[in-house]
Design an enzyme around this catalytic site. Sequence first.
Site, PDB file in Angstrom:
ATOM      1  CB  SER A   1      -0.884   0.028   1.244  1.00 46.22           C
ATOM      2  OG  SER A   1      -0.115   0.404   2.377  1.00 46.22           O
ATOM      3  CG  ASP A   2       1.288   5.982  -0.951  1.00 50.50           C
ATOM      4  OD1 ASP A   2       2.215   6.065  -0.118  1.00 50.50           O
ATOM      5  OD2 ASP A   2       1.126   6.825  -1.861  1.00 50.50           O
ATOM      6  CD1 TRP A   3       5.190   5.172   4.768  1.00 52.63           C
ATOM      7  CD2 TRP A   3       4.812   4.037   2.899  1.00 52.63           C
ATOM      8  NE1 TRP A   3       6.254   4.318   4.561  1.00 52.63           N
ATOM      9  CE2 TRP A   3       6.055   3.616   3.432  1.00 52.63           C
ATOM     10  CE3 TRP A   3       4.355   3.431   1.718  1.00 52.63           C
ATOM     11  CZ2 TRP A   3       6.841   2.637   2.825  1.00 52.63           C
ATOM     12  CZ3 TRP A   3       5.141   2.455   1.118  1.00 52.63           C
ATOM     13  CH2 TRP A   3       6.362   2.074   1.665  1.00 52.63           C
TER      14      TRP A   3
END
Length: 739
Positions: free
Chosen positions: A284-286
């Site tokens: 995932s993105d953060w």
Amino acid sequence: MKSRHIFLAASALALSATPALAQTPPETAGDAVMAADTRGTPDERAAAMLAQMTQGEKLTLLMGYFGEDFAPANYTRMPEARAGSAGYVPGIPRLGIPPQWQADAGIGVATQGGAASKRGRTALPSGLATAASWDAVAAFASGAMIGSEARADGFNVLLAGSVNLIREPRGGRNFEYAGEDPLLAGVMVGRQIAGIQSNNIISTSKHFAVNAQETDRGAGNSVVDEAALRMADLLAFQIAHEVGQPGSVMCAYNRVNGPYSCENRFLLTQVLREEWGWPGYVMSDWGAVHSTAPSIVAGLDQESGFGLQSDAWLRTDRVQAALAAGEITQAHINTAAHRILRSLFAHGLVDHPVAEGQPIDFAANRTVSQAAAEGGIVLLKNERGLLPLANTARRIVVIGGHADRGVLSGGGSSQVYPGDGPDGGNAVPGLEPRTWPGPVVYYPSSPLEELRALLPDADISFHDGRDHEGAAAAANAADLAIVFATQWASESIDVPLHVEDDTLVESVAMNQRNTVVVLQTGGPVLMPWAARVPAIVQAWYPGRNGGAAIARVLTGAVNPSGHLPVTFPRSLSQLPQPGDPQPGDVVYTEGAAVGYKWFDAHGHDPLFPFGHGLSYTSFGMSGLTVEPRGHGVVARFTLTNTGPREGADVAQIYVSGDGWEAPRRLGGFAKANLQPGETRELEVTVDPRLLAVWDSANPGWRRAAGTYTVSLGENSRAMADSVEITLPASHLPPTWKPE
Ligand code: BGC
């Protein structure tokens, strides 16, 4: 034991792990097959590891931690995480599976967190600058260089490969991206990914998908119809994957047609896995995860950045609870762990372990960065042959843009610090914003000093440009003025479509007919003064040695050869979304007609078209012939340097067909460096997907029987030659790949 310690640390943060999972795995390898056993394919090796892993060990792989302290969430980084880094995923020492040490991003090894953690590393020019070179060889070399610095720092995952199409010219991250065309972006980013991964580390591709603006990026919904997605945004990723084969994909913050990107089954499973056959893992993105079971079922394998956000969804106890509740199956967990392990094997992370603190040849790496910058700088306008500047005795005044100190860079997680000195070597410290999404960083490479070195006979002075009247007077008193105009852009904000000081440019241009404007911007800008200025150079964010690159282009030591990877509009009213970026649903009404395709379809006359770029020499293109090859076509032609200097040109092939989203699409390109008078035969293959439309009724690439036009041009609006070719009907399945 380290993994135990990490596991407890994670549990303490992440609330309770189930007792069954917290059990200590065997201390020694015993009969275990170790990861270092090189027999078998990556899939076989991953399967052998998986068969020996406890549930707790499998779940360890699914959860990534922020790599730096984060006070707002009261988070202290894991002891094994690399200081100032984006992320860390614990390894499994008893099996020899290394941790994943993750660093941003596409222009080099970035630093997160405070000054104490700053690492000075070599910054490439922006992603858009590299795309502007249209030079796939340079893209690979750039990737190989930053990948080598990542490896030298002990990072084995580089969060690079930004291949989002520029749909919003005000997007704050456009500088990280590779333009508005799926072929150009896919090839350039794909080659950069391949270069990074040539260091036996993983590169991501990101942000999957349609993260085209920063406004409301965490909740906004990008609405694009499926056929348009396939022919534009997804095609860019698809080509980047075919060319670069990234080990991981980072799903985006935003929603796409409803679901969040990181719980979007269409994107993560149907497209990536079932159709493209991509074997890697999705991280995932953060902070981009919003659920446990729906995300895992949709195809997310690893959550990133725990610690940066105060909670996590792929926490061990939550995944176990979802399993107990029957919302996911054990096969989901095994598949996710397998994909991660497979990429660790396939990309050399196990067989070629990274170690911190390896030597870096900064001098050599700066030359790679400078070469990339020199190849990507675009000469937009050059009346009266004002450029290149000759080494003659005349008065030149350089104005504004901190050109006496350095060159600008873009902000956010991709920020690479230049090293040396208490403030990370920032040549212009203290500019606002100083904290996220800042600081504003200038690399210590002064265009002024470099110009003085290259033009020793000229009298070159500097005016900081703050007092417009003073700057105008200085311009008036000189023989020639060079104004440095800047636009700072950064992750998490969108930016006005202007340089910071249009009126300074106006004032100088009104007082000096020999005015050169050098732009350092994240992406396109409007230029209300363009007609009054005889010479304009687009230097983007030119990277660590950008001052030298700019000076060498201005003086002709380097013949400019960059071409625009993005359209420069004349006015906001020409854009599909003229108003400022809005939160909520962002309906991309242009569909697949992104950038120049929109301009062409609507007859808008851009300020500078996609593909545009001048040179100090001239080129002739002729002899275009086209014939079918495989499912696509191949174009052949000759390119001649008809002018007085050595120089490189980008020959562009455009294709046209009935019923398309736009009058023409980029079908291929070739960059060639030629001596004066030299002629080169060139060949460009056109991918059959670029001669087709996405067929939603019968999924795949459908080409109607008929006549297609293939054109050879200097840019998307200037064709030198065109031929027609009749092609039969064809239909390629969604799983089709070039050989
Ligand atoms: C960005 C990603 C980046 C990540 C880790 C996020 O804010 O969107 O591009 O890789 O942070 O720093």
